[in-house]
Structure formats: structure tokens, C-alpha cells
Design a protein around this motif. Structure first.
Motif, short mmCIF file in Angstrom:
data_model
loop_
_atom_site.label_atom_id
_atom_site.label_comp_id
_atom_site.label_asym_id
_atom_site.label_seq_id
_atom_site.Cartn_x
_atom_site.Cartn_y
_atom_site.Cartn_z
N GLY A 233 68.57 -37.43 110.18
CA GLY A 233 67.79 -37.07 111.36
C GLY A 233 68.63 -36.66 112.54
O GLY A 233 68.09 -36.47 113.64
N THR A 234 69.93 -36.49 112.35
CA THR A 234 70.78 -36.00 113.43
C THR A 234 70.70 -34.49 113.56
O THR A 234 71.21 -33.92 114.53
CB THR A 234 72.24 -36.44 113.22
OG1 THR A 234 72.69 -35.99 111.93
CG2 THR A 234 72.35 -37.96 113.28
N ALA A 235 70.11 -33.84 112.57
CA ALA A 235 69.81 -32.41 112.63
C ALA A 235 68.36 -32.23 112.20
O ALA A 235 67.82 -33.02 111.41
CB ALA A 235 70.74 -31.59 111.75
N ILE A 236 67.72 -31.21 112.72
CA ILE A 236 66.32 -30.89 112.39
C ILE A 236 66.28 -29.53 111.71
O ILE A 236 67.00 -28.60 112.11
CB ILE A 236 65.45 -30.89 113.66
CG1 ILE A 236 65.43 -32.29 114.29
CG2 ILE A 236 64.02 -30.43 113.35
CD1 ILE A 236 64.68 -32.37 115.60
N GLY A 237 65.45 -29.42 110.68
CA GLY A 237 65.32 -28.17 109.95
C GLY A 237 63.93 -27.59 110.04
O GLY A 237 62.95 -28.29 110.32
#
Length: 408
Positions: free
Chosen positions: A135-139
């Protein structure tokens, strides 16, 4: 000699005792997601819906990652590797809180992450999947276009080779850079995404691309004035001659099989999630009917109200049983696309009918955000359409029944 069991008091929310179908581990997953939603999201969701935005969406996504919900049905790369039933139960609990919350998790895990996991290079997987799982990046997932919804084969977004670029790739797909041009529409997570999986037409057919959203020429203006899925980020993706290295293409798939297989993953989760929205609305109607006094009696004592509650309970149980069956089948041997269509078509329609009936039980209070019913009903108007419209899923089942394609 059979010894009869002492009768247990009936649970009005589970008269068929469907909970007994779950293993202890599955109950633990269900309870963990329910507890998180009750603590972290339920106190705020009506306000977020009214305001049209999720407060601290990045913080919330990271918490979802810490709980193991992002890409939870995928193996490796920081993913939890849980079963299809586990994932379905999580979708049900997330959507019982709000469809926007389930959409955030579904698009991240079943569309963006699944595409990279199933079709990506090892470099793409190791670069993006651990961050997306945490969840440290969002896609996000870019397939639908302004003029191309149910017919993705008519997409206008294109990708062409440009051998004059400075490709950083040394692999089989490294014959120059790619230049992407086009527009995508109704893209969940678009404005907050760090990476987009974008599908485009090339000289070799439809291909998928892993696009960091800080790439020059990429923008994602938010779509405003929505009356549905308001607690969800929905955007347009604008691709203005963005240059990507050869390594950006998903190497393991060509054609529409790629995006359609991703959509089947997401549609499976919707079959469960819709029952969560339905359960929340039914629960609200049942409680309200017991408390609301008219003509000196609670309205739950009137025949017409009991008929509504019974019809809602029947459809909720049938839809949940269908979701269970699909989950067990998926874990056992996988699902055919028409089986996924059964779940998506039946359960979204049933859930919307339940919400509309629940609204009538609440009367004028049914349109107030003090209760979850109108919020779920509004959200389900979108869920009914996205990931395949009623018409498209009807024709997919019709083709499986008759052997005749009636799409054109």
C-alpha cells in the motif's frame, strides 16, 4: 439412534446458518476485515461520500496493505497468497462499508496487480508488486475509453515504436521506445495512482503497458459531479505522446485476452461485494422496522413490511450462496467467464433490488445519509454497469447457453 439437537435461537441475519460453511481461518479473515472497517471507515464513510473524497487515501491504502488485503489472492512478491473464498469474504465486508472502499482494493489487487503478476516481466513484478501489496504505492487500470466501454476492441489509444529513443531495456521487448497517445475514462484510483496499467492498440494488436504516473505527458484529472461511488477516486487518464522504454510493455500477453482476464478477477470480487452492500441495507431496514412505530405498532408487525423483509432475506441468502459456490469452485478448479458473469449479473441486480426495497421500508429516512441505504443504492447503480454491463453479461451467458454470439 439419532439424538435431536436442542434448537438454537434463529439469527435473523443468517436464518440459513451460512456462517457454518466457513472454516475457522475464513472466519478469522472475515472478522479481521469487518473489525477494521468498523473501526477505521464506518465512522467517516457517510461524510466522505457527502464530501466526494476519501480523507487521507494514501494512509488508508497503507493500512489496507498492512492488513494484507491488497493483492491478497496473489502469490509471492509480498502478497498474502490467500484463497478465492478469503478474497471474496474480504470484498463482502469492504463493500458492506462502501463500494468505493471495495473498489479501491479490487482495482489495486485484481486489475493493476493481477495484470503485472500474470503478464509482467520479472523486473516489473519486483519493482511494483511489493510496493502495491504494502500500500505504499497505488495502482490503476486503464482500459475503458470515452467512446469505448463495452467494446474495448474499438479503443483509440495507440502505442507505436520509436527506435530513436534512449531505451533502458535490454530484453526481448527492447527494440526502441514506445510512444503512447490516447484517453482513458472512468478510471478508479487514477488521480492518486503511482502506476497505471494501460492497454493500447499496437501494430501487433492490443498490448498492456506499465506506466509510472510521473512520466512526462501523463495526467489524470479527477471526474467530478458524480452521484455514485463518491467515496472513490475516479479519473480520466490523458496520454499525450508519453515515451516509455521497451521494458514497459507486459511481455506475456497479446490481444484482449489480457485485459479481459483481469476483468474476470475483478468481477468475481464484485459478486461477493454486492452482497455486502445488500446485507448492510437489509440490516438497516430490519432494525428500522423494529423501532419505527406507526398506528401504535412497530412497522415490522405489518404483513407488507414482513413480505419486503422476507423477499430481501431470500435474495440476500441466494446471492451469498452463489458467491460461496463460485469461490469454492475457483479455488478447486477455476472459473469459466460465463460462471463469473452469473455471479456479477445476478448479485448486482439482486443487491440493487434489496437496497431499493430497504429504502421503502425506511420511508423518507431512506434518502438520508444517517442510514447507509441510499448510499449503497447509489453506489450499486455504478456497480451494475462497470466491469461489464447487464447487457454484456446477459449475452455472455446467452452465448454459453445457445452457442450463438449475439454481441453484434
Amino acid at each position: 439412534m439419532h439424538t435431536p439437537h436442542s434448537p438454537r435461537p434463529a439469527d435473523p441475519l443468517d436464518l440459513l446458518e451460512l456462517d457454518s460453511m466457513l472454516t475457522p481461518d475464513e472466519r478469522a479473515v472475515r472478522d479481521a476485515v469487518r473489525t477494521f472497517c468498523d473501526r477505521r471507515v464506518e465512522p467517516h464513510i457517510a461524510e466522505w461520500f457527502e464530501q466526494g473524497e476519501i480523507e487521507d487515501i494514501r494512509g488508508l491504502t497503507k493500512e489496507l496493505g498492512e492488513l494484507g488485503l491488497l493483492g491478497m489472492h496473489l502469490e509471492g512478491y509480498g502478497c498474502a497468497g490467500m484463497s478465492a473464498v478469503d478474497y471474496g469474504l474480504a470484498c463482502l465486508e469492504l463493500e458492506a462499508t462502501d463500494s468505493g472502499l471495495r473498489s479501491l482494493v479490487s482495482v489495486q489487487g485484481s486489475l493493476a496487480m493481477y495484470a503485472i503478476h500474470a503478464f509482467g516481466s520479472e523486473e516489473q513484478k519486483t519493482e511494483w508488486l511489493p510496493r502495491l501489496a504494502a500500500g505504499t504505492a497505488i495502482g490503476c487500470f486503464g482500459l475503458t475509453e470515452p467512446d469505448s466501454g463495452s467494446d474495448p476492441g474499438s479503443m483509440r489509444t495507440t502505442a507505436r515504436r520509436d527506435g530513436g529513443g534512449t531505451s533502458r531495456s535490454s530484453g526481448a521487448e527492447s527494440g526502441g521506445d514506445w510512444i503512447l497517445d490516447g484517453r482513458k475514462m472512468w478510471i478508479t484510483n487514477g488521480s492518486v495512482a503511482d502506476v497505471a496499467v494501460v492497454w493500447a492498440l499496437t501494430e501487433d494488436g492490443v498490448r498492456g503497458f506499465v506506466v509510472p504516473t510521473d512520466t512526462p505527458g501523463f495526467s489524470a484529472p479527477a471526474i467530478k459531479h458524480k452521484m455514485s461511488l463518491r467515496a472513490s477516486v475516479t479519473s480520466e487518464l490523458v496520454l499525450d505522446s508519453i515515451r516509455l522504454p521497451g521494458s514497459a510493455v507486459l511481455p506475456e500477453v497479446r490481444g484482449l485476452r489480457g485485459p479481459l482476464s483481469c476483468l474476470n478477477e475483478a468481477r468475481y470480487g464484485i459478486a461477493w461485494g454486492a452482497m455486502g452492500a445488500a446485507r448492510s441495507s437489509f440490516r438497516a431496514a430490519l432494525a428500522y422496522a423494529g423501532d419505527r412505530i406507526q398506528f401504535g405498532r412497530p412497522i415490522s408487525s405489518f404483513q407488507l413490511t414482513q413480505a419486503k423483509l422476507t423477499d430481501m432475506a431470500l435474495e440476500l441468502a441466494k446471492g451469498t450462496l452463489l458467491a460461496f459456490h463460485l469461490g469454492r469452485t475457483k479455488d478447486d478448479r477455476g472459473l469459466h467467464p460465463e460462471q463469473v458473469s452469473y455471479g456479477k449479473l445476478n448479485n448486482t441486480r439482486a443487491a440493487l433490488d434489496i437496497c431499493r426495497t430497504a429504502r421503502t421500508v425506511l420511508g423518507a429516512n431512506g434518502i438520508s445519509l444517517e442510514y447507509p441505504v441510499i448510499r449503497h443504492a447509489n453506489n450499486l447503480e455504478s456497480i451494475l454497469t462497470y466491469e461489464g454491463t447487464v447487457e454484456m453479461h446477459t449475452l455472455m451467458i446467452g452465448q454459453a447457453l445457445t452457442g450463438q454470439a449475439a454481441f453484434r
